[in-house]
Design an enzyme around this catalytic site. Structure first.
Site, short mmCIF file in Angstrom:
data_model
loop_
_atom_site.label_atom_id
_atom_site.label_comp_id
_atom_site.label_asym_id
_atom_site.label_seq_id
_atom_site.Cartn_x
_atom_site.Cartn_y
_atom_site.Cartn_z
N ASN A 1 0.57 -1.33 0.10
CA ASN A 1 -0.32 -0.19 0.06
C ASN A 1 0.42 1.18 0.24
O ASN A 1 2.24 1.46 0.32
CB ASN A 1 -1.05 0.09 1.21
CG ASN A 1 -0.23 -0.95 2.15
OD1 ASN A 1 0.03 0.15 3.21
ND2 ASN A 1 -0.53 -1.92 2.52
N GLU B 1 -3.92 -1.37 6.43
CA GLU B 1 -2.50 -0.86 7.13
C GLU B 1 -2.66 0.50 7.45
O GLU B 1 -1.99 1.38 7.85
CB GLU B 1 -1.46 -1.09 6.40
CG GLU B 1 -0.83 -2.78 6.14
CD GLU B 1 -0.89 -3.43 7.12
OE1 GLU B 1 -1.22 -2.89 8.26
OE2 GLU B 1 -0.66 -4.97 7.07
ZN LIG Z 1 1.69 -5.91 3.50
#
Ligand SMILES: [Zn+2]
Length: 216
Positions: free
Chosen positions: A30, A77
């Site tokens: 990400n 995340e």
């Molecule tokens: Zn990851």
């Protein structure tokens, strides 16, 4: 809102760069950056393929994680990204990858010693390993902060790595260089014991990289 648009475009661009450089497979990893002049961040959505993303798929949130713009769910995340931005004002951009050699060392819970010059320049020293915690958990976000301290990169045990910087272009470079250093560490361990660069030389190189490297 011009700065929001720019931040979303930068995130898309970094996603394409990450794919091109082979740092990521499918939807893993990400990317985020701060929105200039605002207390917002722009981050990739959860579980979407990088080459199919459009500007409006990038999620914009405030520093507490409240949704400002976008209709997608942000990356799982998000707590890790917010934690880093809220405690490190020098960090403007974050890229998380599962690149192969960095993850190999992370699975062995081995740090990347300061053996490669360009890595110590961009990371600021060795690259430590954050203790294992489940992906997306507040505990993982906490472990990352404990391990990264003043560095610009960190390995996530049994998971992957994180590169941070003042811009997304630079964060992508950090991820690429850390991956290369991880590969060199593995190869170097086959032929002998990796020999670290001295603490003083690491400090000198980091300083000259941040002050007078390149065409400044
Ligand atoms: Zn990851």
């Amino acid at each position: 809102m011009e700065s929001v648009k720019r931040a979303r475009e930068k995130v898309l661009e970094a996603g394409r760069g990450m794919l091109q450089k082979g740092l990521v497979t499918a939807t893993w990893g990400n990317i985020s950056c701060r929105v200039e002049g605002k207390d917002y961040i722009a981050i990739t959505p959860s579980g979407m393929e990088y080459d199919k993303l459009a500007e409006e798929d990038i999620v914009v949130l405030d520093m507490q994680g409240n949704l400002i713009f976008g209709r997608r769910r942000p990356s799982i995340e998000l707590p890790l990204h917010l934690n880093l931005y809220n405690s490190r004002q020098d960090i403007q951009a974050i890229i998380h990858t599962h690149s192969t050699y960095a993850t190999a060392l992370a699975c062995a819970h081995k740090h990347i010693a300061p053996i490669v010059e360009e890595m110590v320049q961009v990371a600021g020293g060795d690259v430590r390993v954050a203790k294992y915690a489940l992906p997306g958990s507040g505990k993982l976000a906490e472990n990352v902060l404990t391990a990264i301290r003043d560095r610009y990169a960190v390995l996530l045990a049994n998971h992957g790595m994180i590169g941070t910087a003042g811009t997304l272009e630079e964060a992508l470079k950090v991820c690429e260089i850390v991956e290369k250093a991880a590969k060199i560490t593995v190869l170097c361990s086959i032929v002998g014991q990796p020999v670290p660069i001295s603490f003083e030389d690491v400090q000198t190189m980091r300083k000259s990289y941040t002050t007078d490297y390149g065409q400044k």
